[in-house]
Scaffold this active site. Structure first.
Site: not given
Length: 539
Positions: A359-360, A449
């Site tokens: 993730d960023d 996920d």
């Protein structure tokens, strides 16, 4: 020309399926063999060249008369049968004496009224039995030294699901270099033949059943035909020549479990380091944290490429001039729809087998932690290997599965916000996700996920692997209102995901373990130059 080809037997293999002839039945090939390899039946330990020759069974054509249907141990009336003919008189007398004391021992001989060439009948007095079918009525079958050291009755016993009791001291068992015969046969010294019944009575019914299954599997795998024996011989020689690709002792001796999952990834035992990994960053519009993450990833030695998946259709991605300059390839992919599943699409730009999905806002992981995670993945390339872990528990009150995010030692999921996986799983997620899971995930913007963990666990029947002790992964620069996972409804929905996915799969594939991989010496007070991974976060 023949002499030039022969070269004293070097690189030649001679098969001696039926060793010796009467009256001596010598197990040695009485030819000038030079350096030729011998694949022979009934080898004696005195003449067998271990690691060079190959010991074969004395093949029995009669074994083919037996069907493959096995009779359970409890349905076999005799404990042990001796069915060989023309064995040494001393052994015949010993067996006759044992049979008088033990009614569960059946000693058979050649039928006096039958022709000597009729091997399909055996007799005990006036009682006539069909051979080898009678072997299916005993738990154990005695295979004793005869005029020929190796006996075809070994193959008859195994084909009948009868456990061989070997009484031939110097016999080299067939394919002894690779087969663990103690799992499928009982061994008694010739001088201890009188203790036969005492030895067999000590074997539990459970162990008898296990040995019966093992013996039948060995027979079907390696001995059921001349072709099978020949093929096994060549496989053994192939393993000797190409030792780096040889099967292990367990591979030769463990029957495949029909319920066990097999990894679809035909990789080396350890994936090659040279390829490195591709970092796939799913982002929407957090440009500032994205740039920081790019700079951190660039410091990881095994990074091969960065792929930015821009999931915002209302806003253009930052211009290339704004993106931090790094020494690794970087590409931005603009998606056509804002879907969480975009992070798992098998983009053609992904040329490595390993993918780091991240993730960023995951800015706290160090280069050492990421490099170590990749090294662990290389050893377990069919698993999800990563950092944030979660587990699932059964709630006895609600009678539903519950997603658990508390810090525990148990894990059953590794979240793909910071995890390595093989690109095959991205392909499978995109093209073969069961039911409507993928569509549901994209519609609800949650649980991609969890879906990936279900997918991998269902195929491999293995748990993911958490690496390093770090448990805090929240972006320090981001407020809770910006983070989707802070929403209580989001957490409740994740529990519902587990329920929904397990219903679609028809069972719960997730495996719970208490395991974490940490670098060697990372906590020890050694000089940093002695440690490969120094910068490992504690929490």
């Amino acid at each position: 020309m023949r002499v030039l080809i022969w070269k004293d037997g070097e690189n030649h293999l001679i098969f001696n399926m039926l060793p010796g002839s009467g009256p001596d039945y010598n197990s040695v090939v009485e030819l000038s063999l030079g350096q030729a390899l011998i694949a022979g039946g009934g080898f004696s330990s005195w003449t067998y060249r271990s690691g060079f020759d190959v010991s074969l069974p004395v093949y029995s054509p009669m074994a083919a008369q037996l069907d493959s249907q096995q009779i359970a141990v409890q349905d076999r009336p005799w404990v042990v049968i001796s069915s060989q003919i023309n064995i040494h008189p001393e052994y015949t007398q010993e067996l006759a004496h044992l049979a008088q004391e033990h009614s569960e021992l059946l000693v058979l001989e050649a039928c006096p009224s039958m022709q000597s060439s009729n091997y399909s009948m055996r007799c005990r007095g006036d009682e006539v039995y069909h051979y080898p079918q009678v072997l299916k009525r005993a738990k154990f079958c005695l295979v004793i030294r005869g005029a020929r050291l190796g006996q075809p009755s070994l193959m008859d016993a195994m084909a009948a699901g009868c456990i061989p009791v070997m009484c031939a001291d110097s016999l080299v068992m067939p394919f002894e270099d690779v087969i663990d015969w103690k799992r499928a046969a009982i061994f008694i010294l010739e001088e201890n033949l009188n203790s036969l019944m005492e030895v067999l009575s000590s074997v539990s019914d459970e162990h008898v059943s296990e040995m019966q299954v093992q013996g039948s599997w060995l027979y079907q795998s390696y001995f059921s035909s001349i072709n099978a024996v020949t093929q096994t011989t060549l496989e053994i020689l192939n393993d000797r020549v190409f030792a780096q690709r040889a099967r292990t002792f367990e591979d030769w001796n463990l029957p495949p479990n029909p319920l066990a999952a097999r990894s679809p990834l035909f990789l080396q035992l350890t994936a090659p380091r040279s390829q490195g990994f591709t970092a796939v960053i799913l982002t929407y519009d957090r440009v500032e944290s994205l740039f920081l993450l790019i700079q951190k990833l660039a410091k990881v030695p095994s990074l091969n490429k960065i792929l930015i998946v821009w999931n915002n259709q209302r806003k253009s991605p930052p211009h290339s001039s704004m993106i931090p300059k790094i020494d690794k390839p970087l590409k931005i992919i603009k998606t056509t729809a804002n879907k969480l599943s975009n992070r798992f699409y098998p983009y053609e730009e992904i040329e490595t087998e390993a993918i780091l999905t991240i993730d960023d806002d995951i800015l706290m992981l160090t280069a050492d932690e990421l490099e170590f995670g990749y090294e662990v993945w290389r050893e377990f390339p069919d698993r999800i290997v990563g950092f944030p872990s979660r587990t699932h528990v059964w709630d006895n009150v609600t009678m539903h599965w519950k997603y658990e995010s508390e810090w525990t030692n148990q894990i059953s999921m590794v979240l793909t916000g910071a995890a390595f996986h093989h690109k095959y799983w991205s392909y499978l997620y995109t093209t073969a996700m069961p039911g409507n899971i993928k569509e549901w995930v994209d519609q609800h913007m949650n649980c991609e996920d969890i879906a990936m963990n279900f997918l991998v666990a269902n195929v491999t029947q293995k748990a993911p692997i958490k690496v390093t002790p770090r448990k805090k992964f929240k972006c320090p620069e981001c407020t809770n209102t910006e983070m989707l996972s802070a929403d209580l409804n989001h957490m409740m929905e994740r529990s519902q995901c587990i329920d929904r996915f397990s219903a679609i799969y028809g069972y719960m594939p997730l495996q719970t373990v208490e395991f974490r991989a940490d670098p060697v010496l990372y906590k020890d007070t050694f000089p940093e130059k002695l440690k490969r991974f120094n910068d490992i976060g504690s929490l």
